[in-house]
Motif scaffolding. Structure first.
Motif, PDB file in Angstrom:
ATOM      1  N   LYS A   1     -17.784   9.944  -4.085  1.00 42.72           N
ATOM      2  CA  LYS A   1     -18.289   8.789  -3.345  1.00 42.72           C
ATOM      3  C   LYS A   1     -17.243   7.668  -3.209  1.00 42.72           C
ATOM      4  O   LYS A   1     -17.405   6.773  -2.412  1.00 42.72           O
ATOM      5  N   VAL A   2     -16.197   7.740  -4.009  1.00 47.22           N
ATOM      6  CA  VAL A   2     -15.167   6.688  -3.999  1.00 47.22           C
ATOM      7  C   VAL A   2     -13.927   7.216  -3.281  1.00 47.22           C
ATOM      8  O   VAL A   2     -13.512   8.364  -3.515  1.00 47.22           O
ATOM      9  N   LYS A   3     -13.401   6.359  -2.477  1.00 47.67           N
ATOM     10  CA  LYS A   3     -12.173   6.695  -1.717  1.00 47.67           C
ATOM     11  C   LYS A   3     -11.100   5.657  -2.085  1.00 47.67           C
ATOM     12  O   LYS A   3     -11.363   4.459  -2.134  1.00 47.67           O
ATOM     13  N   TYR A   4      -9.837   6.158  -2.302  1.00 49.55           N
ATOM     14  CA  TYR A   4      -8.721   5.274  -2.672  1.00 49.55           C
ATOM     15  C   TYR A   4      -7.878   4.951  -1.428  1.00 49.55           C
ATOM     16  O   TYR A   4      -7.535   5.861  -0.654  1.00 49.55           O
ATOM     17  N   VAL A   5      -7.571   3.647  -1.317  1.00 48.24           N
ATOM     18  CA  VAL A   5      -6.772   3.174  -0.153  1.00 48.24           C
ATOM     19  C   VAL A   5      -5.525   2.442  -0.685  1.00 48.24           C
ATOM     20  O   VAL A   5      -5.635   1.595  -1.590  1.00 48.24           O
ATOM     21  N   LEU A   6      -4.344   2.753  -0.069  1.00 52.02           N
ATOM     22  CA  LEU A   6      -3.054   2.158  -0.488  1.00 52.02           C
ATOM     23  C   LEU A   6      -2.484   1.333   0.672  1.00 52.02           C
ATOM     24  O   LEU A   6      -2.472   1.773   1.825  1.00 52.02           O
ATOM     25  N   SER A   7      -2.019   0.141   0.369  1.00 52.13           N
ATOM     26  CA  SER A   7      -1.385  -0.729   1.394  1.00 52.13           C
ATOM     27  C   SER A   7      -0.196  -1.457   0.757  1.00 52.13           C
ATOM     28  O   SER A   7      -0.037  -1.465  -0.458  1.00 52.13           O
ATOM     29  N   GLY A   8       0.626  -2.070   1.606  1.00 43.39           N
ATOM     30  CA  GLY A   8       1.813  -2.808   1.128  1.00 43.39           C
ATOM     31  C   GLY A   8       3.095  -2.201   1.638  1.00 43.39           C
ATOM     32  O   GLY A   8       3.117  -1.454   2.628  1.00 43.39           O
ATOM     33  N   GLU A   9       4.242  -2.519   0.977  1.00 44.02           N
ATOM     34  CA  GLU A   9       5.570  -2.098   1.437  1.00 44.02           C
ATOM     35  C   GLU A   9       5.700  -0.586   1.368  1.00 44.02           C
ATOM     36  O   GLU A   9       5.523   0.019   0.297  1.00 44.02           O
ATOM     37  N   GLY A  10       5.985  -0.005   2.505  1.00 51.89           N
ATOM     38  CA  GLY A  10       6.203   1.438   2.550  1.00 51.89           C
ATOM     39  C   GLY A  10       4.963   2.252   2.292  1.00 51.89           C
ATOM     40  O   GLY A  10       5.076   3.443   1.925  1.00 51.89           O
TER      41      GLY A  10
END
Length: 780
Positions: A70-79
């Protein structure tokens, strides 16, 4: 229930190394603090990974994630999209590209867990850093190389030359990848380098620039503290030994010989010598001086470009007096370094022998300039003085003298060829030339090409041979209303002579006029005199001009004098004494005319009669035909004249165009018998009744009207010749102050007529009065 983030690094780091403060957001942080199972904010990834699969960086996990998807991981930022990726189900992070710490040392990223269906965050956003872990992949580099340096020669051991510096792009805070040590590869045993600081120093003492002046060193910088496997870089250092004054000057020879002519001009270069010095620049600069047998006759200076000693002649040479010189020359360094004085004397000496060669010289005057005086009344041939010259050679040839005639063009003087005595050849006049500058030539009898020159200045002494005269030509005016005792003129005198004590002039009236009743003279005792009236009541009618002789005497010995005539004109003046008109009175004489006036009137009448007779004679001549040959047409004699005639003496053709008034409009009328080439420029009067009376018209109008009448008569008369052949017009104008004078009686040789009255007619008749009068001036 709030959950916590967790991180599993690819390096397996845990505990305090991978723990950091968790960054939470939201208002619930104001209520209470939550205990977290993992505290994290950074992890490491090795640079320059070259594997085929993506490099595993680490794993993110949230306590909220129960593993049910039910949980999804999201990545943001440099590169976050180009370099790093995250598995949204598991939270695994991978690097998809090879990283270079020298390009970017760390990356800042943000992670967040969201509900897979609603995308609503189940955990606050948290920030972490991915640091790129360094490896030794960069060699040391000398950014400022290659180096140029200098050090003085003869420097002591360990003298600092230059400091080199190498930089390594690897991380200086991690391992030994950026720790550099220095070593010298080329340049031993002359120089050394400090391994830690990179300072280059001399390794040998007293290196001599004159032996070798430049060294090229190779310096190496190696990282990993110089251990095996470290990377290295090199640079070059060019070391130049700078000069110091450690070498004294030395002459290459101890003796020099030169030969010069005794005629060598002063300031000429006699010789050049040079002391050699192995040093350069200011350390090789020289100063030269003459120590013996030369000062006064020779001088020596330094050529700044070549550092040579230049020997210069200061005084003329004379073979007969001294034919050789031995000069002792010393050369010394100009800039001596006290640190090297112990090496010895920084000077050297040499001997220069100068031999003088004999030349044939012209004669020389004992006195180059001779001054002489002579009186201007000296008789011709008198001796004035003597010049003398001699042959400077041992042969002592005889001398002959002459005068350069370019300095005595009028040949006032002569010189005796053998004795040199100068005498006068012509009478002298100081007032024409008071000083004579002669050039005297002296030549050898056996060799005339050898000519010497001397000079003689002859001053002519003054004598009193010129009388004084008026300073200027005075124009003295006397007013008719002048009062007795009035100064009418102040006179002065000049004299061409120049007495030593100055001029002193004396003024007086000659005895013949000293007692006249009109004027007297007062000597002012200052070389001026005043002319003063004795009476008043001067009248132009009675006498318009007075001639007053003035006697002037100078103070010379013997004294000279002259009589000068002062002309005094009687004038009509205004109330301020300013002359309005001078000379004869130009109005009608009153009743009781004098004899002279009657004679003048008679002369006018006779002149008018003669003029009438001439006019009548001309009219008669016009009626006589001038054509001698019937077949000859008179029109062949008509000549057109476009230039002015030759005056009264031109008897060939008298051009009447010169008498025309060019401003008058041409008249179209022509002669009846011929058609003239040149139309007349003068309009004729329409009727005789309009003719003006000549005596009432101005002179120019009278003459023009008279000529018009004559021209009209000639044009309307068929028997008259062309008008330009007429040469005589016997008519006199009316502009004379004395009116007409008759000259009929001048043809008589026994005439006793008295012409003294001409003196009363003013300046215009002054010449006639002088010619025909008795010549006596009146003063009483």
């Amino acid at each position: 229930i709030l959950g916590c983030w967790g991180l599993i690094s690819a390096s397996g780091a845990s505990g305090t190394q991978n723990q950091a403060q968790h960054t939470a957001g939201g208002p619930w942080e104001l209520l209470r603090r939550h205990k977290r199972s993992w505290v994290w904010n950074q992890f490491f990834v090795l640079e320059e990974y070259t594997g085929e699969e993506p490099l595993y960086v680490g794993k993110l996990h949230s306590d909220v994630d129960k593993g049910d998807g039910k949980v999804k991981y999201v990545l943001s930022g440099e590169g976050s999209t180009s370099i790093f990726t995250i598995d949204e189900n598991t939270g695994d992070i991978h690097a998809t590209k090879r990283l270079d710490r020298e390009e970017q040392a760390y990356y800042t990223l943000q992670a967040q867990a969201v509900d897979r269906l609603t995308n609503i965050p189940v955990e606050p956003r948290s920030e972490f850093v991915v640091k790129v872990q360094d490896i030794n992949d960069n060699e040391p580099k000398f950014l400022d190389g290659p180096y140029m340096a200098g050090v003085p020669e003869m420097s002591a051991l360990g003298t600092t030359v230059v400091q080199v510096a190498a930089t390594d792009a690897d991380d200086p805070t991690y391992g030994n990848s950026a720790r550099v040590v220095y070593s010298i590869i080329s340049g031993q045993p002359y120089f050394s380098v400090d391994p830690k600081t990179g300072v280059v120093r001399t390794a040998l003492p007293n290196m001599d620039r004159e032996v070798k002046d430049q060294y090229i060193l190779v310096i190496q910088a190696k990282d990993m503290v110089g251990q095996m496997g470290g990377l290295s870089g090199t640079t070059s250092v060019t070391v130049t030994l700078t000069d110091v004054n450690d070498n004294p000057p030395r002459f290459s020879r101890k003796n020099y010989q030169y030969m010069v002519l005794e005629s060598l001009p002063v300031a000429s270069v006699v010789a050049r010598v040079k002391a050699l010095d192995n040093d350069i620049g200011p350390n090789a600069e020289m100063e030269y001086r003459i120590m013996e047998d030369g000062p006064g006759v020779f001088n020596i200076t330094t050529d700044e470009d070549t550092q040579e000693g230049v020997i210069i002649l200061q005084k003329p040479l004379d073979f007969e007096t001294k034919n050789s010189f031995n000069l002792r020359i010393e050369a010394t360094n100009r800039n001596i370094d006290p640190a090297f004085v112990h090496l010895g004397s920084f000077s050297d000496t040499t001997t220069v022998k100068v031999t003088v060669e004999d030349v044939n010289e012209p004669p020389v005057f004992f006195t180059q300039l001779s001054k002489m005086v002579v009186s201007e009344d000296a008789r011709v041939g008198i001796s004035i003085g003597r010049v003398s010259a001699h042959d400077p050679e041992s042969s002592n040839s005889a001398i002959r003298y002459s005068i350069d005639r370019n300095t005595d063009l009028e040949r006032f003087f002569n010189v005796d060829a053998l004795s040199g005595v100068i005498s006068t050849a012509k009478p002298l006049d100081r007032e024409v030339n008071s000083v004579h500058n002669l050039t005297i030539l002296a030549m050898e009898s056996h060799d005339p090409t050898q000519v010497g020159k001397g000079f003689a200045v002859i001053t002519v002494l003054d004598i009193n041979d010129n009388p004084p005269v008026f300073a200027i030509e005075y124009e003295t005016l006397l007013c008719e209303n002048a009062a007795p005792g009035q100064v009418i003129q102040t006179i002065s005198a000049v004299d061409k002579d120049e007495p030593p004590s100055g001029h002193r002039f004396y003024f007086a009236l000659p005895p013949s006029v000293a007692g006249n009743s009109n004027f007297t003279l007062r000597d002012n005792k200052d070389n001026t005199a005043s002319i003063v009236t004795k009476r008043g009541g001067f009248r132009r009618r009675e006498q318009v001009l007075y001639r007053l002789p003035v006697l002037i005497v100078d103070s010379g010995s013997p004294a000279l004098s002259s009589t000068n005539t002062l002309s005094v004109s009687v004038c009509d003046c205004d109330s301020d004494g300013v002359a309005q008109s001078c000379g004869a009175v130009a109005y009608t004489l009153p009743a009781g005319l004098s004899t002279g006036a009657l004679v003048a009137i008679l002369g006018c009448i006779i002149t008018l009669l003669v003029m009438v007779l001439l006019i009548v004679s001309m009219r008669r001549r016009k009626k006589e035909p001038l054509i001698l040959e019937e077949e000859r047409d008179v029109r062949e004699n008509i000549v057109r004249y476009d230039d002015e005639g030759g005056g009264e003496e031109d008897t060939e053709a008298f051009d009447m165009v010169a008498l025309r008034n060019l401003n008058v409009i041409r008249d179209p009328k022509v002669r009846r018998d011929v058609t003239p080439d040149t139309p007349t420029f003068f309009p004729y009067p329409r009727s005789s009744s309009s003719l003006p009376v000549y005596k009432t018209l101005p002179d120019n109008v009278v003459f023009r009207e008279f000529i018009w009448d004559r021209l009209k008569d000639a044009d309307v008369d068929p028997s008259a010749p062309p008008y330009d052949s007429l040469q005589t017009y016997a008519f006199e104008g009316n502009g004379s102050v004395a009116e007409s004078l008759s000259s009929l009686e001048s043809l008589s040789t026994d005439s006793e007529q008295n012409y003294d009255y001409l003196s009363n007619w003013g300046p215009r008749f002054k010449k006639l009065a002088d010619l025909y009068g008795d010549g006596k001036s009146v003063f009483s």
